[in-house]
Design a protein around this motif. Structure first.
Motif, short mmCIF file in Angstrom:
data_model
loop_
_atom_site.label_atom_id
_atom_site.label_comp_id
_atom_site.label_asym_id
_atom_site.label_seq_id
_atom_site.Cartn_x
_atom_site.Cartn_y
_atom_site.Cartn_z
N LEU A 42 -5.17 -0.76 -13.05
CA LEU A 42 -6.02 -1.02 -11.89
C LEU A 42 -5.24 -1.73 -10.80
N PHE A 43 -4.35 -2.63 -11.19
CA PHE A 43 -3.48 -3.32 -10.21
C PHE A 43 -2.65 -2.30 -9.42
N ARG A 44 -2.10 -1.33 -10.13
CA ARG A 44 -1.33 -0.29 -9.45
C ARG A 44 -2.22 0.53 -8.52
N ASN A 45 -3.40 0.92 -8.99
CA ASN A 45 -4.30 1.74 -8.17
C ASN A 45 -4.75 1.01 -6.91
N VAL A 46 -4.93 -0.30 -7.01
CA VAL A 46 -5.31 -1.08 -5.83
C VAL A 46 -4.19 -1.07 -4.80
N LEU A 47 -2.95 -1.29 -5.27
CA LEU A 47 -1.83 -1.37 -4.33
C LEU A 47 -1.41 0.00 -3.79
N LEU A 48 -1.92 1.09 -4.40
CA LEU A 48 -1.64 2.42 -3.85
C LEU A 48 -2.26 2.61 -2.47
N TRP A 49 -3.21 1.77 -2.13
CA TRP A 49 -3.87 1.86 -0.81
C TRP A 49 -3.03 1.22 0.29
N ASP A 68 -3.39 -8.14 4.13
CA ASP A 68 -4.07 -9.32 3.62
C ASP A 68 -5.20 -8.96 2.67
N THR A 69 -5.86 -7.81 2.91
CA THR A 69 -6.92 -7.36 2.00
C THR A 69 -6.34 -6.98 0.64
N LEU A 70 -5.23 -6.23 0.67
CA LEU A 70 -4.60 -5.83 -0.59
C LEU A 70 -4.06 -7.04 -1.35
N LEU A 130 -7.02 -8.72 -3.00
CA LEU A 130 -7.55 -7.98 -4.15
C LEU A 130 -6.53 -7.92 -5.29
N GLY A 131 -5.33 -7.42 -4.99
CA GLY A 131 -4.36 -7.17 -6.04
C GLY A 131 -3.73 -8.42 -6.60
N LEU A 132 -3.35 -9.34 -5.70
CA LEU A 132 -2.65 -10.53 -6.16
C LEU A 132 -3.60 -11.67 -6.48
N GLY A 133 -4.53 -11.95 -5.57
CA GLY A 133 -5.42 -13.09 -5.77
C GLY A 133 -6.42 -12.86 -6.88
N PRO A 168 2.75 -16.28 -0.49
CA PRO A 168 2.08 -17.36 -1.25
C PRO A 168 1.32 -16.87 -2.48
N GLN A 169 0.71 -15.67 -2.41
CA GLN A 169 -0.09 -15.19 -3.55
C GLN A 169 0.76 -14.93 -4.80
N LEU A 170 2.09 -14.87 -4.66
CA LEU A 170 2.97 -14.63 -5.82
C LEU A 170 3.52 -15.92 -6.41
N GLU A 171 3.06 -17.05 -5.97
CA GLU A 171 3.60 -18.33 -6.44
C GLU A 171 3.39 -18.51 -7.94
#
Length: 613
Positions: A485-492, A499-501, A504-507, A553-556
């Motif tokens: 699902l993480f991959r499918n989200v980032l495919l967008w 910031d939306t991706l 959703l994907g990171l946060g 920041p979301q990858l911290e």
């Protein structure tokens, strides 16, 4: 008469018998002659003088006749003699001397007469020219009047055609809506079946493992009691997984992780029912316009009618804003062609390959060739149809039928959305409301999938140390399902804002589920492999800045886990995996953290990895 009246006074009528003459009675010739004669001979009696005058008049008339005859003979004889005299010209006769003044006067007179004649001829000529012009004007008017009659006929025919077209579409729109609803309900039922089955299976499998854990903790003798429904569901799960393993083995796909399958297989009975229902709907779909002439249901023929109007009478065509009306007329016909269109299927036809799309493009291209108007409404026909017809249908698929956990559905949906939105951006400068609604529905559906379908249980390390245990298998399957699902989200990426991706994907997904599951796993090659896979799904454009030394920041949390794993691996038997972690840090632009780790553990041989960036 007077004499008679005097001789016989008794014969006079009475006063009441007398006629009063209001107008003088016209006299005959004899009466006038008698009256004239009477005036000349006043001394004689009236009765005798009348007879005498009559005789005199007759004699005068006879003499006149004799004189006229004699005179005519004399004239003829004199004329013939004169002619003979002229014919016999005597040269001995002398003429008076020529007077130039007389000749000049005569010539001037003659010239004046000729000039007058010439002027009269000129006036006649001008009159004839005017007559020719008026005749030509009359002919032109007549020709124009016939052309106007043809124009009126064209407008009347066009009016009748449009009215019949509207009546036809109004009659068919009910059937179109019913068939659309039937197809949508069928696809929705199938999607809900898969979703409910997945959630039920997840619930029963998780419950079974919890019961299994409690049994192991209490060390109760005897077998674990499982209800019939749970047992049946577990058997169905294992049966489908076995079939997929066999299919992958035949295809040679051995590098597969449990949990990344779509798990959308239907039983043979359910598949038969679905295909039968779909076939019945498509049969009804073909019958919608079977009793309608092509001029009223074929989009190309309809556009040809309006193209003739645009070519013949462009002013009235643009004044009527036909470009704004065409999308409304074509809406039912396009919806009919989209009944069998499923943007979630990988083999679905693209919009640009559909006949209605190419017909509208040709109509618009010819409009831009013929018209010099920059604000022509024909230029917005395709964008209006996409906004009013295509995007609402696509939005329905996203909200009710699309499964974000399915990579095939997501990939196909992204392909169609990218093509549609790119096409829309060509004809529109501003973002339309339809596009905003579509993107909002995509984000909302992915949020719902993250909340409802992501479940990664945390078991004690003793339960997951054995990779063949049910707990370990279930946890692995759920982790890879969340990573899918993480991959499918980032495919967008590229369609949704960054910031939306990232939210959703990171946060919501990486930090809340995946990183926590990684912390719970034992450090080793499997964990590094998962981290490499997570990094591979991150969009490269997020890390393109060369001046970037610290990651987003979301990858911290993910970076901290990588540093912790590298610290543990550096003191274990998996020291070679540390280099892989450094490469991950470099890829996500966490260069400061990588430098600090290399200096802390004196890994000078890894400095070359950073220097290449």
């Amino acid at each position: 008469m007077k004499g008679n009246s005097e001789e016989d006074p008794e014969s006079e009528p009475d006063d009441h018998e007398k006629r009063i003459p209001f107008t003088p009675k016209p006299q005959t010739l004899k009466q006038r002659m008698a009256e004239e004669t009477t005036t000349r001979s006043e001394g004689t009696s009236e009765e005798s003088q009348e007879d005498e005058n009559q005789d005199i008049w007759e004699q005068q008339q006879m003499r006149k006749a004799v004189k006229m005859t004699e005179g005519r003979d004399i004239d003829l004889s004199s004329h013939s003699s004169d002619f003979q005299t002229v014919k016999k010209f005597d040269t001995s006769i002398s003429f008076p001397p020529v007077n130039l003044e007389v000749i000049k006067k005569q010539l001037n007179t003659r010239l004046t007469l000729l000039q007058d004649t010439h002027r009269s001829h000129l006036r006649e000529y001008e009159k004839y020219i005017e007559d020719v012009k008026s005749s030509k004007s009359a002919i032109q008017n007549l020709e124009n009047s016939s052309e106007q009659a043809l124009n009126i006929k064209f407008y009347k025919d066009m009016k009748i055609y449009v009215e019949n077209l509207i009546d036809c579409l109004n009659e068919k729109i009910i059937n179109i809506q019913e068939i659309e609803s039937s197809m949508h309900a069928l696809l929705l039922k199938q999607a809900m079946t898969f979703m409910k089955r997945r959630q039920d299976e997840l619930k029963h499998e998780s419950t079974y493992l919890q019961q299994l854990s409690r049994k192991a903790e209490t060390s109760t003798n005897g077998s674990l009691a499982i209800d019939e429904k749970t047992q049946r569901i577990l058997e169905e799960i294992e049966s489908r997984r076995t079939q997929r393993r066999q299919a992958r083995a035949l295809s040679g796909n051995c590098d597969h992780q449990e949990g990344t399958s779509s798990d959308d297989e239907l039983s043979s009975a359910d598949m038969t029912d679905f295909q039968k229902s779909q076939g019945d709907i498509l049969k009804d779909h073909k019958k919608i316009f079977e009793d309608v002439h092509d001029d009223f249901c074929n989009i190309q023929n309809i556009l040809l009618k309006f193209q003739q109007w645009r070519e013949k009478f462009p002013d009235s065509y643009y004044e009527a804003f036909i470009g704004l009306c065409i999308p409304k007329l074509l809406n039912p016909l396009i919806r009919v062609q989209l009944i069998d269109w499923n943007p979630l299927k990988f083999d679905s036809v693209g919009l640009k390959q559909m006949s209605w799309f190419t017909s509208i493009e040709e109509f618009m291209d010819k409009s831009m060739e013929d018209s010099k108007k920059e604000d022509s409404s024909d230029k917005k026909i395709l964008s209006t149809i996409i906004n009013k017809t295509i995007i609402p249908r696509l939005t329905d698929f996203v909200e009710f039928i699309w499964d974000p956990l399915s990579t095939s559905q997501t990939t196909s949906l992204i392909t169609h959305c990218r093509m549609i939105l790119d096409e829309l951006s060509i004809w529109e400068d501003e973002v339309s409301k339809g596009k905003q609604d579509l993107l909002k529905s995509i984000v909302s559906r992915m949020k719902k999938a993250i909340e409802d379908d992501v479940f990664i249980p945390l078991y004690p390390k003793s339960a997951v140390e054995n990779k063949t245990s049910p707990h370990s298998k279930f946890q692995e399957k759920q982790f890879w399902s969340g990573l899918k699902l993480f991959r499918n989200v980032l495919l967008w990426n590229g369609l949704l804002p960054d910031d939306t991706l990232q939210e959703l994907g990171l946060g919501k997904l990486l930090n809340r589920y995946l990183v926590i599951a990684l912390y719970n796993a034992a450090p080793g090659p499997d964990v590094v492999k998962k981290c490499i896979q997570i990094t591979a799904y991150l969009p490269e454009k997020w890390f393109e800045s060369s001046a970037m030394r610290t990651s987003i920041p979301q990858l911290e949390n993910f970076i901290q886990f990588l540093l912790q794993s590298a610290h543990k691996l550096s003191t274990s038997e998996f020291r070679d995996e540390v280099k892989e972690i450094i490469l991950i840090l470099v890829k996500i632009r966490a260069l400061n953290q990588a430098d600090s780790f290399i200096e802390q553990y004196h890994l000078d041989h890894l400095k070359s990895v950073i220097s290449k960036v």
